[in-house]
Design an enzyme around this catalytic site. Structure first.
Site, PDB file in Angstrom:
ATOM      1  CG  ASP A 284      57.182  34.374  26.912  1.00 33.55           C
ATOM      2  OD1 ASP A 284      56.800  35.556  27.089  1.00 33.55           O
ATOM      3  OD2 ASP A 284      58.349  34.018  27.118  1.00 33.55           O
ATOM      4  CD  GLU A 285      58.781  30.402  29.476  1.00 29.58           C
ATOM      5  OE1 GLU A 285      59.314  29.306  29.468  1.00 29.58           O
ATOM      6  OE2 GLU A 285      59.408  31.478  29.625  1.00 29.58           O
TER       7      GLU A 285
HETATM    8  C1  NGO Z   1      61.744  30.481  26.283  1.00 25.73           C
HETATM    9  C2  NGO Z   1      61.332  31.561  27.255  1.00 25.73           C
HETATM   10  C3  NGO Z   1      62.419  32.622  27.437  1.00 25.73           C
HETATM   11  C4  NGO Z   1      63.769  31.977  27.656  1.00 25.73           C
HETATM   12  C5  NGO Z   1      64.074  31.039  26.488  1.00 25.73           C
HETATM   13  C6  NGO Z   1      65.412  30.351  26.659  1.00 25.73           C
HETATM   14  C7  NGO Z   1      60.292  31.854  25.285  1.00 25.73           C
HETATM   15  C8  NGO Z   1      59.412  32.372  24.230  1.00 25.73           C
HETATM   16  N1  NGO Z   1      60.193  32.124  26.567  1.00 25.73           N
HETATM   17  O1  NGO Z   1      61.328  31.061  25.026  1.00 25.73           O
HETATM   18  O2  NGO Z   1      62.094  33.435  28.525  1.00 25.73           O
HETATM   19  O3  NGO Z   1      64.759  32.970  27.715  1.00 25.73           O
HETATM   20  O4  NGO Z   1      63.075  30.066  26.328  1.00 25.73           O
HETATM   21  O5  NGO Z   1      65.723  29.476  25.624  1.00 25.73           O
END
Ligand code: NGO
Length: 528
Positions: free
Chosen positions: A342-343
């Site tokens: 993710d991200e």
């Molecule tokens: C997102 C992020 C996480 C955060 C979270 C907080 C995902 C999959 N990546 O979810 O790093 O902790 O939000 O709500």
């Protein structure tokens, strides 16, 4: 002393056969006011009987020669053994000449129907309790249902001191099996570390509601939480802090195995996640060579996301991943390995998908199937890979088109770290404020366009710990919304009504209290 075998058997009459009594029939369920079981079972028939009285002499019979069933019997003895008497109920192998009465765990019926994997039938009358299932998992879920038919004080150890309290299971017949095979919770042990006892407590709490997966988010920017023998700095440096600068911590491999075993005994599979290529500052702080510029990063104790990435062009990165996946795969009986994904804000889309494709091969080479957050959808997903849908504004239809299954964890419904309302003192709100009703009143098969029921592996409720420093915080955010999610994962949609759920949930208030759960007393729920 009371006896568990009343001399006179009360006439057992069924007052509400809700539909067919056959386990294989399509039955709709409804719940009489007296039965507060969560998740709502498929079929509930109440009986006009005073129910089954448990006492010091109650015997639990298990199918002889089946170690798992014996263990479930022991578990039941422990759950109910804390009441009525200092002496727990006795556990015996079933035999033909056993006296009538008692609690009977029976294994039988192996027709291979899907409902046989985790389904059970529970019958309680004045004379006996019988739980029948095709598999031990079903016996375990029958035990959890029986537990909820007992007074809430059975959950409270101090009740042991009061032998005058009567422990009676409500007379009922229940035929039940889950809607989804993947009924998960996720605990972020990276942003704040939660030790082995914390994780065991969470396992115990989720098992009461028939969840069967616990996904552990073991590595992120703020902390690396599992010992990797071939890369010791990961825990030495990467595990040494957490959000806010506390001391962090990690699980040794032996401790991780202890968690896996504890979970397995409660029919919960531990899914390990090592987030990559982003969310990797703890690894980048531990080993300079994982950074493209060869310089170790300082430890990170804030809560920003998206700034870190492994150096995807270096071979050492893939040797590192191979070692990490190999060591964890050896400890992990789950067929799945979660690679995060993710991200990632610092790589091009091509760099990212090539990375995921390469990691998928590594995961496969260690005998596991890859799971990743929904960003992995554009990669070349193999059959059996799973995508975890979390971003409310997207939908991983590309992954579904490739045959991947989806775990539904959409953040504005299923994230337990979201605040309840603007007054919630902890938690985040980037996706939504989620009141208990919002966490209950949705369906995984129609929340995201292009993801029908057939594409769903199931439902998972993640709890991220940026703002949650200890178990009190975790419990406050998880309870009662985790219970709502557990019912969504188990119970068919046509059986679920908020007005019915809120009443049953209210009846679990004393049970939460007895278990010492720090729960949120939502005003929408009529707490008892
Ligand atoms: C997102 C992020 C996480 C955060 C979270 C907080 C995902 C999959 N990546 O979810 O790093 O902790 O939000 O709500």
């Amino acid at each position: 002393m009371r006896t568990s075998l009343p001399v006179q058997l009360l006439a057992v009459s069924m007052i509400a056969t809700l539909m067919s009594s056959s386990a294989s029939a399509q039955v709709t369920s409804a719940t009489p006011a007296s039965i507060d079981v969560i998740p709502l079972p498929r079929l509930v028939e109440t009986r006009t009987s005073e129910g089954f009285l448990l006492g010091a002499q109650t015997v639990i019979y298990f199918p002889g020669g089946n170690a798992e069933a014996q263990r479930i019997g022991k578990y039941l003895a422990e759950v109910i053994g804390i009441v009525a008497s200092p002496e727990p109920p006795r556990l015996e192998a079933a035999r033909a000449d056993a006296p009538a009465g008692g609690i009977h765990l029976r294994l039988g019926g192996t027709s291979g129907r899907p409902e046989d994997a985790e389904g059970y039938e529970l019958a309680v009358d004045a004379a006996s309790v019988t739980i029948t299932a095709a598999q031990p998992a079903g016996l375990f879920y029958g035990v959890q249902t029986l537990r909820q038919l007992l007074p809430a004080f059975v959950e409270f150890e101090a009740a042991r001191a009061d032998p005058k309290r009567e422990v009676r299971a409500t007379a009922v017949r229940i035929v039940d099996h889950p809607r989804f095979a993947w009924r998960g919770a996720m605990l972020d042990v990276s942003r704040h570390f939660f030790d082995v006892d914390d994780v065991k407590r969470y396992i115990d709490l989720i098992s009461l509601y028939k969840l069967n997966r616990l996904h552990l988010h073991l590595a992120d920017d703020q902390g690396w939480r599992i010992e990797i023998k071939s890369w010791p700095n990961l825990t030495k440096i990467g595990g040494s802090t957490e959000v806010g600068g506390g001391p962090g911590g990690f699980y040794t491999q032996a401790q991780y195995s202890e968690i896996v075993t504890y979970a397995r005994e409660r029919f919960i599979e531990i899914i390990p996640e090592i987030d990559m290529p982003g969310h990797t500052n703890a690894a980048l702080a531990s080993y300079a060579e994982l950074n493209c510029d060869g310089k170790a990063r300082p430890p990170y104790t804030g809560i920003e996301v998206g700034f870190s990435a492994l150096c995807v062009d270096k071979d050492v990165t893939y040797r590192f991943i191979d070692d990490v996946v190999r060591e964890i795969a050896k400890l992990s009986p789950s067929p799945y390995f979660h690679i995060g994904g993710d991200e990632v804000k610092t790589l091009t889309p091509e760099q990212y998908t090539q990375f995921i494709d390469r990691v998928q091969k590594i995961v496969r080479s260690h005998g596991k199937q890859m799971v990743g957050w929904d960003e992995i959808a554009p990669a070349t997903l193999e059959a059996g890979s799973i995508v975890q849908h979390w971003r409310p504004d997207g939908t991983p239809t590309a992954a579904v088109a490739k045959g991947a299954k989806v775990i539904m964890s959409v953040a504005n419904r299923a994230y337990l770290d979201m605040k309840y309302d603007n007054g919630t003192p902890i938690g985040l709100n980037w996706a939504a404020n989620i009141e208990v009703r919002d966490s209950y009143e949705w369906d995984p098969a129609d929340i995201a366009p292009g993801i029908p029921e057939t594409a769903l592996a199931g439902v998972e409720a993640p709890i991220w710990s940026e703002t949650l420093a200890n178990m009190r915080d975790v419990e406050f955010m998880a309870f009662p919304r985790l219970v709502a999610l557990a019912e969504i994962a188990w119970t068919r949609e046509d059986g679920r009504k908020w007005d019915d759920f809120r009443v049953r949930l209210g009846a679990h208030g004393p049970r939460f209290t007895a278990l010492g759960i720090n729960f949120y007393r939502a005003s929408s729920v009529p707490w008892k």
